[in-house]
Design a protein around this motif. Structure first.
Motif, short mmCIF file in Angstrom:
data_model
loop_
_atom_site.label_atom_id
_atom_site.label_comp_id
_atom_site.label_asym_id
_atom_site.label_seq_id
_atom_site.Cartn_x
_atom_site.Cartn_y
_atom_site.Cartn_z
N PRO A 245 23.62 1.96 -11.63
CA PRO A 245 23.06 3.14 -12.32
C PRO A 245 22.54 2.82 -13.72
O PRO A 245 21.71 3.56 -14.24
CB PRO A 245 24.25 4.10 -12.36
CG PRO A 245 25.46 3.21 -12.32
CD PRO A 245 25.07 2.08 -11.41
N GLU A 246 23.05 1.72 -14.32
CA GLU A 246 22.59 1.36 -15.67
C GLU A 246 21.09 1.07 -15.73
O GLU A 246 20.48 1.19 -16.79
CB GLU A 246 23.36 0.12 -16.17
CG GLU A 246 24.85 0.29 -16.23
CD GLU A 246 25.56 -0.13 -14.93
OE1 GLU A 246 26.78 -0.35 -14.97
OE2 GLU A 246 24.87 -0.22 -13.90
N MET A 247 20.52 0.72 -14.60
CA MET A 247 19.08 0.43 -14.57
C MET A 247 18.23 1.68 -14.81
O MET A 247 17.04 1.58 -15.10
CB MET A 247 18.70 -0.23 -13.24
CG MET A 247 19.26 -1.63 -13.04
SD MET A 247 18.57 -2.84 -14.20
CE MET A 247 16.94 -3.09 -13.49
N GLU A 248 18.85 2.85 -14.70
CA GLU A 248 18.10 4.10 -14.91
C GLU A 248 17.60 4.24 -16.35
O GLU A 248 16.68 5.02 -16.62
CB GLU A 248 18.95 5.30 -14.52
CG GLU A 248 19.18 5.38 -13.02
CD GLU A 248 20.16 6.47 -12.62
OE1 GLU A 248 20.52 7.31 -13.48
OE2 GLU A 248 20.59 6.48 -11.45
N GLN A 249 18.19 3.48 -17.28
CA GLN A 249 17.71 3.55 -18.66
C GLN A 249 16.31 2.96 -18.82
O GLN A 249 15.68 3.12 -19.86
CB GLN A 249 18.69 2.84 -19.61
CG GLN A 249 18.84 1.36 -19.40
CD GLN A 249 19.96 0.78 -20.24
OE1 GLN A 249 19.83 0.59 -21.43
NE2 GLN A 249 21.10 0.50 -19.60
N LEU A 250 15.80 2.31 -17.77
CA LEU A 250 14.43 1.80 -17.80
C LEU A 250 13.40 2.91 -17.62
O LEU A 250 12.22 2.71 -17.93
CB LEU A 250 14.23 0.74 -16.71
CG LEU A 250 15.01 -0.57 -16.85
CD1 LEU A 250 14.75 -1.46 -15.65
CD2 LEU A 250 14.65 -1.29 -18.14
N SER A 251 13.83 4.05 -17.08
CA SER A 251 12.90 5.17 -16.93
C SER A 251 12.36 5.57 -18.30
O SER A 251 13.12 5.73 -19.25
CB SER A 251 13.59 6.37 -16.29
OG SER A 251 13.91 6.12 -14.94
N GLY A 252 11.05 5.70 -18.37
CA GLY A 252 10.47 6.15 -19.63
C GLY A 252 10.54 7.66 -19.73
O GLY A 252 10.77 8.35 -18.73
N TYR A 253 10.38 8.19 -20.94
CA TYR A 253 10.29 9.63 -21.08
C TYR A 253 9.26 10.00 -22.13
O TYR A 253 9.00 9.25 -23.07
CB TYR A 253 11.66 10.27 -21.39
CG TYR A 253 12.45 9.67 -22.52
CD1 TYR A 253 12.25 10.07 -23.84
CD2 TYR A 253 13.45 8.73 -22.25
CE1 TYR A 253 13.02 9.53 -24.87
CE2 TYR A 253 14.21 8.19 -23.28
CZ TYR A 253 14.00 8.59 -24.58
OH TYR A 253 14.75 8.06 -25.60
N PHE A 254 8.63 11.13 -21.88
CA PHE A 254 7.60 11.64 -22.78
C PHE A 254 8.27 12.50 -23.83
O PHE A 254 9.08 13.38 -23.51
CB PHE A 254 6.56 12.42 -21.98
CG PHE A 254 5.95 11.60 -20.88
CD1 PHE A 254 4.94 10.69 -21.14
CD2 PHE A 254 6.41 11.71 -19.57
CE1 PHE A 254 4.39 9.91 -20.13
CE2 PHE A 254 5.87 10.94 -18.55
CZ PHE A 254 4.86 10.03 -18.84
N ALA A 255 7.95 12.24 -25.09
CA ALA A 255 8.70 12.80 -26.20
C ALA A 255 7.85 13.73 -27.06
O ALA A 255 6.67 13.46 -27.30
CB ALA A 255 9.26 11.67 -27.07
#
Length: 327
Positions: A245-255
């Protein structure tokens, strides 16, 4: 007390009771300027224009989108930093520009203190793709193959330094004990071309480009950073279900950011309007249409905490891997 004094005192008393509410209601006083740190047509621009459309519906004011790309997002960010703090000028960028990017590039500001964090507008998951002829079709097989060949690095195409495609393989090495090695390309197109052509066996890519290749049988998807299986990547397994699940931090997000030191009443007014947009099922459906998940941190408090945590986490990661700025 004469009549004039009485009316004046009454007016002051009445205003005192509603001043905070009235101040909040003054936003937006006119058209909202939405500065986008990336060029027209790209993923950030698409999400920004979608958000602008729905923000107009909520506020009744027009939202003018102004693209200001280039310079590692510094010009667009400085534009908003220098703007009045009345909430009429806002910034849409990638969260990474304030987290990992702030450690990679020499930015002339502190993204944690020189901006007001307002909300995440959407989340862009990524996937780990393999060439269709690669000797592994699952994460378990990839890990086994790498450990069976410990002196032979498995190359993974990257479309640029400091991106998910660059840091992702290195993060997976830490988690799984593999020996993946990023190969840097000048952009997504040549990286994808070499993945499909078999020059490199792996690549971490966005859904908008990665899923069509997978559906066309040109690649295999080993995992996605979507928390659970989704129609955004039909049939593709997740990192979470495979124990990473730690790999989910690779998801980008629009800020979404505003200038520094916005008054609380203004922040509250902006936040109320933004949350109405983000909770709209129609907005979320249109996000899904461009491969974007609904946002997670939708309040200023939650989003500011997320930015601080990611800034610290990626800063430590970049230090640990010894990544240096060119020049």
């Amino acid at each position: 007390m004469d009549r004039r004094q009485f009316l004046s005192a009454a007016a002051i008393a009445a205003t005192a009771g509603v001043a905070p509410h009235a101040m909040a209601q003054q936003w937006p006083a006119r058209a909202i300027r939405l500065v986008v740190a990336y060029p027209p047509g790209g993923g950030t621009d698409v999400v920004a224009r979608l958000f602008a459309d729905y923000l107009t519906r909520v506020t009744g004011q027009s939202v003018v989108v102004e693209n200001k790309p280039g310079g590692a997002t510094i010009p667009a960010t400085q534009d908003v930093i220098r703007a009045r703090n009345d909430g009429q000028t806002l910034l849409v960028t990638l969260g990474s520009s304030a987290t990992s990017g702030a450690h990679i590039n020499r930015v002339p500001y502190d993204p944690l203190t020189d901006l007001t964090a307002l909300a995440e507008l959407g989340r862009a998951p990524v996937l780990l793709a393999a060439n269709k002829d690669a000797p592994f079709s699952t994460l378990k097989e990839l890990i086994a193959y790498s450990k069976a060949n410990p002196t032979k690095p498995i190359h993974s195409a990257s479309y640029g330094p400091g991106t998910s495609s660059h840091f992702g393989p290195l993060l997976f090495n830490r988690l799984a004990g593999t020996n993946l090695e990023p190969v840097l390309y000048k952009g997504s197109a040549p990286a994808t071309q070499d993945l499909v052509g078999g020059v490199v066996p792996l690549m971490i890519d966005g859904l908008t480009t990665g899923v069509p290749l997978y559906q066309a049988g040109k690649t295999k998807v080993l995992a996605t950073t979507i928390p659970e299986r989704s129609d955004l990547a039909p049939g593709a397994p997740t990192f979470r279900e495979q124990g990473f699940p730690e790999m989910e931090q690779l998801s980008g997000y629009f800020a979404l950011f505003g200038p520094k030191a916005m008054p609380k009443a203004t922040v509250d007014a902006v936040s109320a309007a933004v949350r109405k947009v983000l909770a709209d099922p129609a907005y979320q459906k249109r996000l899904a249409g461009v491969g974007v998940l609904p946002p997670q941190a939708v309040t200023p408090e939650a989003f500011a905490a997320q930015i601080r945590a990611d800034h610290a986490r990626w800063g430590q990661f970049i230090k640990d891997i010894g990544f240096k700025i060119d020049g």
